[in-house]
Design a protein around this motif. Structure first.
Motif, short mmCIF file in Angstrom:
data_model
loop_
_atom_site.label_atom_id
_atom_site.label_comp_id
_atom_site.label_asym_id
_atom_site.label_seq_id
_atom_site.Cartn_x
_atom_site.Cartn_y
_atom_site.Cartn_z
N ARG A 143 -2.11 -3.08 9.41
CA ARG A 143 -2.94 -2.98 8.19
C ARG A 143 -2.57 -4.09 7.21
O ARG A 143 -3.43 -4.67 6.56
CB ARG A 143 -2.78 -1.61 7.55
N TYR A 144 -1.29 -4.39 7.11
CA TYR A 144 -0.82 -5.49 6.27
C TYR A 144 -1.43 -6.81 6.75
O TYR A 144 -1.89 -7.63 5.94
CB TYR A 144 0.71 -5.56 6.31
N ASP A 178 -5.02 -7.05 5.63
CA ASP A 178 -5.15 -7.24 4.19
C ASP A 178 -4.72 -8.64 3.74
O ASP A 178 -5.32 -9.21 2.84
CB ASP A 178 -4.31 -6.18 3.46
N ASN A 214 0.82 -1.22 0.00
CA ASN A 214 0.00 0.00 0.00
C ASN A 214 0.85 1.27 0.00
O ASN A 214 0.58 2.21 0.74
CB ASN A 214 -0.93 -0.02 1.20
#
Length: 163
Positions: free
Chosen positions: A146-147, A150, A127
């Motif tokens: 966040r990784y 995802d 991202n």
């Protein structure tokens, strides 16, 4: 799951089948959102002697803003208790940089937590659409969390043989 119990009633009372299908899809989406909000991503930016930790849920919900732990048994035990105390399925993700991550990954894994140590290049490239580069331990732990959200399904569990 009160809403799910309404689907059969709504289908019986609606003559228009397209509206019935739309209602079914709506309730299905609502149920998935409930399931997604039970996910708990723990991003850890590891450095020598300390780590920065962020805990997130899907849809941008911040469970815990970035906070620092030292690599002492008491701090790690407190982190384990915190993660276990929060409802939902948790995944702990950290970069496998140097050897600093090994003791932390081992202790978290031994506490029956799902731990994944990932290649730092994967997180760095994840991202990366911002023109402004923010480099701090706090920002890195948020990005790692966040990784984790995802890549939830493809995360590989940490194993002592990874060391």
């Amino acid at each position: 799951m009160f809403l799910a119990s309404l689907i059969p009633l709504a289908k019986d009372s609606i003559k228009d089948s397209s509206l019935s299908v739309k209602l079914s899809m709506y309730f299905s989406i609502c149920n998935r959102r409930v399931l997604f909000t039970k996910l708990l991503a723990v991003g850890i930016d590891v450095s020598k002697g300390k780590s920065m930790v962020t805990i997130l849920r899907p849809f941008g919900e911040i469970v815990s803003s970035p906070f620092e732990i030292k690599h002492t048994s008491s701090d790690i035990h407190s982190l384990i208790k915190l993660i276990h105390s929060i409802e939902g399925e948790s995944r702990v993700v950290m970069e496998h940089t140097g050897r600093y991550y090994e003791a932390l990954a081992h202790q978290l894994s031994a506490a029956d937590l799902f731990v994944s140590a990932v290649n730092p290049k994967l997180v760095k490239d994840f991202n990366n659409d911002s023109l402004r580069k923010i480099k701090s331990d706090k920002a890195d732990s948020v990005k790692i969390a966040r990784y984790a959200l995802d890549k939830w399904q493809s995360l590989e569990p940490y194993s002592i043989t990874d060391e």
